[in-house]
Design an enzyme around this catalytic site. Sequence first.
Site, PDB file in Angstrom:
ATOM      1  N   CYS A   7       0.826  -1.225   0.000  1.00 57.52           N
ATOM      2  CA  CYS A   7       0.000   0.000   0.000  1.00 57.52           C
ATOM      3  C   CYS A   7       0.854   1.266   0.000  1.00 57.52           C
ATOM      4  O   CYS A   7       0.387   2.330  -0.388  1.00 57.52           O
ATOM      5  CB  CYS A   7      -0.955   0.001   1.182  1.00 57.52           C
ATOM      6  SG  CYS A   7      -2.153  -1.339   1.073  1.00 57.52           S
ATOM      7  N   HIS A  25      -3.585   7.096   1.612  1.00 53.09           N
ATOM      8  CA  HIS A  25      -3.940   5.773   1.106  1.00 53.09           C
ATOM      9  C   HIS A  25      -5.367   5.458   1.561  1.00 53.09           C
ATOM     10  O   HIS A  25      -5.741   5.730   2.704  1.00 53.09           O
ATOM     11  CB  HIS A  25      -2.955   4.747   1.677  1.00 53.09           C
ATOM     12  CG  HIS A  25      -3.389   3.334   1.454  1.00 53.09           C
ATOM     13  ND1 HIS A  25      -3.726   2.854   0.213  1.00 53.09           N
ATOM     14  CD2 HIS A  25      -3.569   2.305   2.332  1.00 53.09           C
ATOM     15  CE1 HIS A  25      -4.088   1.586   0.332  1.00 53.09           C
ATOM     16  NE2 HIS A  25      -4.006   1.232   1.588  1.00 53.09           N
ATOM     17  N   ASN A  41     -10.158  -0.536  -1.368  1.00 47.44           N
ATOM     18  CA  ASN A  41      -8.706  -0.428  -1.177  1.00 47.44           C
ATOM     19  C   ASN A  41      -7.990  -1.049  -2.377  1.00 47.44           C
ATOM     20  O   ASN A  41      -7.907  -2.266  -2.496  1.00 47.44           O
ATOM     21  CB  ASN A  41      -8.305  -1.137   0.130  1.00 47.44           C
ATOM     22  CG  ASN A  41      -6.815  -1.026   0.425  1.00 47.44           C
ATOM     23  OD1 ASN A  41      -6.026  -0.645  -0.435  1.00 47.44           O
ATOM     24  ND2 ASN A  41      -6.436  -1.373   1.646  1.00 47.44           N
TER      25      ASN A  41
HETATM   26  C1  LIG Z   1     -10.814  -5.281   9.308  1.00 52.94           C
HETATM   27  C2  LIG Z   1     -11.608  -4.326  10.152  1.00 52.94           C
HETATM   28  C3  LIG Z   1     -12.584  -3.562   9.254  1.00 52.94           C
HETATM   29  C4  LIG Z   1     -12.392  -5.117  11.168  1.00 52.94           C
HETATM   30  O1  LIG Z   1     -13.112  -4.227  11.980  1.00 52.94           O
HETATM   31  P1  LIG Z   1     -13.126  -4.470  13.534  1.00 52.94           P
HETATM   32  O2  LIG Z   1     -13.997  -3.422  14.122  1.00 52.94           O
HETATM   33  O3  LIG Z   1     -11.705  -4.549  13.995  1.00 52.94           O
HETATM   34  O4  LIG Z   1     -13.834  -5.832  13.613  1.00 52.94           O
HETATM   35  P2  LIG Z   1     -13.685  -6.878  14.774  1.00 52.94           P
HETATM   36  O5  LIG Z   1     -12.415  -7.611  14.508  1.00 52.94           O
HETATM   37  O6  LIG Z   1     -13.906  -6.227  16.079  1.00 52.94           O
HETATM   38  O7  LIG Z   1     -14.945  -7.769  14.546  1.00 52.94           O
HETATM   39  C5  LIG Z   1     -14.945  -8.559  13.597  1.00 52.94           C
HETATM   40  C6  LIG Z   1     -16.202  -9.405  13.749  1.00 52.94           C
HETATM   41  O8  LIG Z   1     -16.873  -9.245  12.524  1.00 52.94           O
HETATM   42  C7  LIG Z   1     -16.775 -10.483  11.803  1.00 52.94           C
HETATM   43  N1  LIG Z   1     -16.484 -10.182  10.416  1.00 52.94           N
HETATM   44  C8  LIG Z   1     -15.282 -10.150   9.802  1.00 52.94           C
HETATM   45  N2  LIG Z   1     -15.452  -9.853   8.516  1.00 52.94           N
HETATM   46  C9  LIG Z   1     -16.763  -9.666   8.322  1.00 52.94           C
HETATM   47  C10 LIG Z   1     -17.548  -9.330   7.203  1.00 52.94           C
HETATM   48  N3  LIG Z   1     -17.019  -9.103   5.998  1.00 52.94           N
HETATM   49  N4  LIG Z   1     -18.875  -9.219   7.362  1.00 52.94           N
HETATM   50  C11 LIG Z   1     -19.447  -9.431   8.543  1.00 52.94           C
HETATM   51  N5  LIG Z   1     -18.764  -9.779   9.657  1.00 52.94           N
HETATM   52  C12 LIG Z   1     -17.436  -9.886   9.538  1.00 52.94           C
HETATM   53  C13 LIG Z   1     -15.662 -11.256  12.477  1.00 52.94           C
HETATM   54  O9  LIG Z   1     -15.823 -12.623  12.283  1.00 52.94           O
HETATM   55  C14 LIG Z   1     -15.811 -10.843  13.917  1.00 52.94           C
HETATM   56  O10 LIG Z   1     -16.893 -11.568  14.479  1.00 52.94           O
HETATM   57  P3  LIG Z   1     -16.832 -12.073  16.022  1.00 52.94           P
HETATM   58  O11 LIG Z   1     -16.841 -10.815  16.822  1.00 52.94           O
HETATM   59  O12 LIG Z   1     -18.072 -12.878  16.143  1.00 52.94           O
HETATM   60  O13 LIG Z   1     -15.577 -12.849  16.150  1.00 52.94           O
HETATM   61  C15 LIG Z   1     -10.697  -3.319  10.904  1.00 52.94           C
HETATM   62  O14 LIG Z   1      -9.920  -3.991  11.860  1.00 52.94           O
HETATM   63  C16 LIG Z   1      -9.825  -2.566   9.991  1.00 52.94           C
HETATM   64  O15 LIG Z   1     -10.276  -1.728   9.239  1.00 52.94           O
HETATM   65  N6  LIG Z   1      -8.511  -2.803  10.036  1.00 52.94           N
HETATM   66  C17 LIG Z   1      -7.594  -2.224   9.101  1.00 52.94           C
HETATM   67  C18 LIG Z   1      -7.619  -3.032   7.850  1.00 52.94           C
HETATM   68  C19 LIG Z   1      -6.912  -2.364   6.725  1.00 52.94           C
HETATM   69  O16 LIG Z   1      -7.042  -1.190   6.547  1.00 52.94           O
HETATM   70  N7  LIG Z   1      -6.155  -3.147   5.952  1.00 52.94           N
HETATM   71  C20 LIG Z   1      -5.447  -2.688   4.841  1.00 52.94           C
HETATM   72  C21 LIG Z   1      -4.322  -1.826   5.274  1.00 52.94           C
HETATM   73  S1  LIG Z   1      -3.394  -1.304   3.945  1.00 52.94           S
END
Ligand SMILES: CC(C)(COP(=O)(O)OP(=O)(O)OC[C@H]1O[C@@H](n2cnc3c(N)ncnc32)[C@H](O)[C@@H]1OP(=O)(O)O)[C@@H](O)C(=O)NCCC(=O)NCCS
Length: 331
Positions: free
Chosen positions: A113, A258, A288
């Site tokens: 990224c 980004h 993304n």
């Molecule tokens: C990935 C991201 C959106 C997850 O959000 P979050 O608030 O941390 O989510 P959590 O990990 O608290 O919760 C995830 C829950 O949703 C569920 N889940 C994961 N993907 C899902 C989806 N696509 N749809 C529905 N539920 C989903 C998980 O299984 C988990 O369930 P559980 O609580 O029963 O275990 C967030 O962590 C994020 O944006 N991180 C940065 C990612 C990023 O930018 N990556 C690229 C960088 S270059």
Amino acid sequence: MRRSRILGVGSYLPERVVTNHDLEQWMDTTDEWIQQRSGIRERHFAAADQATSDLGLIAARRALEAADLAPESIDFIVFATSTSDYLVPGSGCFLQHKLGIGPVGALDVRAQCSGFLYALSVADLYVRAGEYDRVLVVGAEVQSAGLDLSDAGRDTAVLFADGAGAVVLGVSDDPERGLLGHRLHADGRFADALAIPAPGTVNRPFIGPEHLEQRRHRLQMDGRLVFKNAVETMPAAVREVADHCGVLVSDLALVIPHQANTRIIDALAGALHLPTERVVNNIAYTGNTTAATIPIALDQVVRDGRLKTGDLLALVAFGSGFTWAASLIRW
Ligand SMILES: CC(C)(COP(=O)(O)OP(=O)(O)OC[C@H]1O[C@@H](n2cnc3c(N)ncnc32)[C@H](O)[C@@H]1OP(=O)(O)O)[C@@H](O)C(=O)NCCC(=O)NCCS
């Protein structure tokens, strides 16, 4: 020492639009979950016969057209991608051939990224050093080819997308305008927090049936760790590059971050005490696109007139590696 300037920008988003509702049909997710966590509503996926260099080619031609330059005027190519056409060679070689130009050098940059900013800094140094007069810098990705569009892949498949952006970097005829500086960082302690481990030489062979079974060919992401590091390092990188170039963050007309997540972008604006209108956010319609997000957004703000001659512009990225980087431009 001479200064480099962006002579033209171009971008390309594949025709096929995939909405959150489309994803709902393929995996256990909801439009509401995706929008709330990431800000994404829809994204573009490449056609099955489009590889990364094909997207890069269209963006590159548009950048050349904007610069009013022929492909033959390019002296060197720097191609940033994490989804190369082949494992070997890099997409830059494919692009050079498709542009139909002579045997100019083609360098692939793998900083995910942050790739476009790493690539831009390399191109900038070549131009400033007098080695090349015009360098084509491309960020392009076909993430959809590797996404797991089933329940097992839902944590990452809803975030990533395809697209390409390109700039032609040349010699600035105005000493006040152009690229002012860059700050690049990496912290390999977190290499596994956002990674695709196979194919790779940690495995014997590169890739085998057991790796597919263990899903080691799919993107592995510790989303919370990524989030935490992104919101800390991105504002710090903007401050650092501003200090390095002797300007104030409050003087920035625009910041193009980004596009990973709306919450990260909003946190960046808050940490820099900048109104959200000055921090570009197009993720709702692009997702993304990894190394392509910044040049795509740059193309959009140039074409819609948001960026004006003389404006101070910061570009900032964070991604797998972890890597992060910021660049400063007087437009
Ligand atoms: C990935 C991201 C959106 C997850 O959000 P979050 O608030 O941390 O989510 P959590 O990990 O608290 O919760 C995830 C829950 O949703 C569920 N889940 C994961 N993907 C899902 C989806 N696509 N749809 C529905 N539920 C989903 C998980 O299984 C988990 O369930 P559980 O609580 O029963 O275990 C967030 O962590 C994020 O944006 N991180 C940065 C990612 C990023 O930018 N990556 C690229 C960088 S270059």
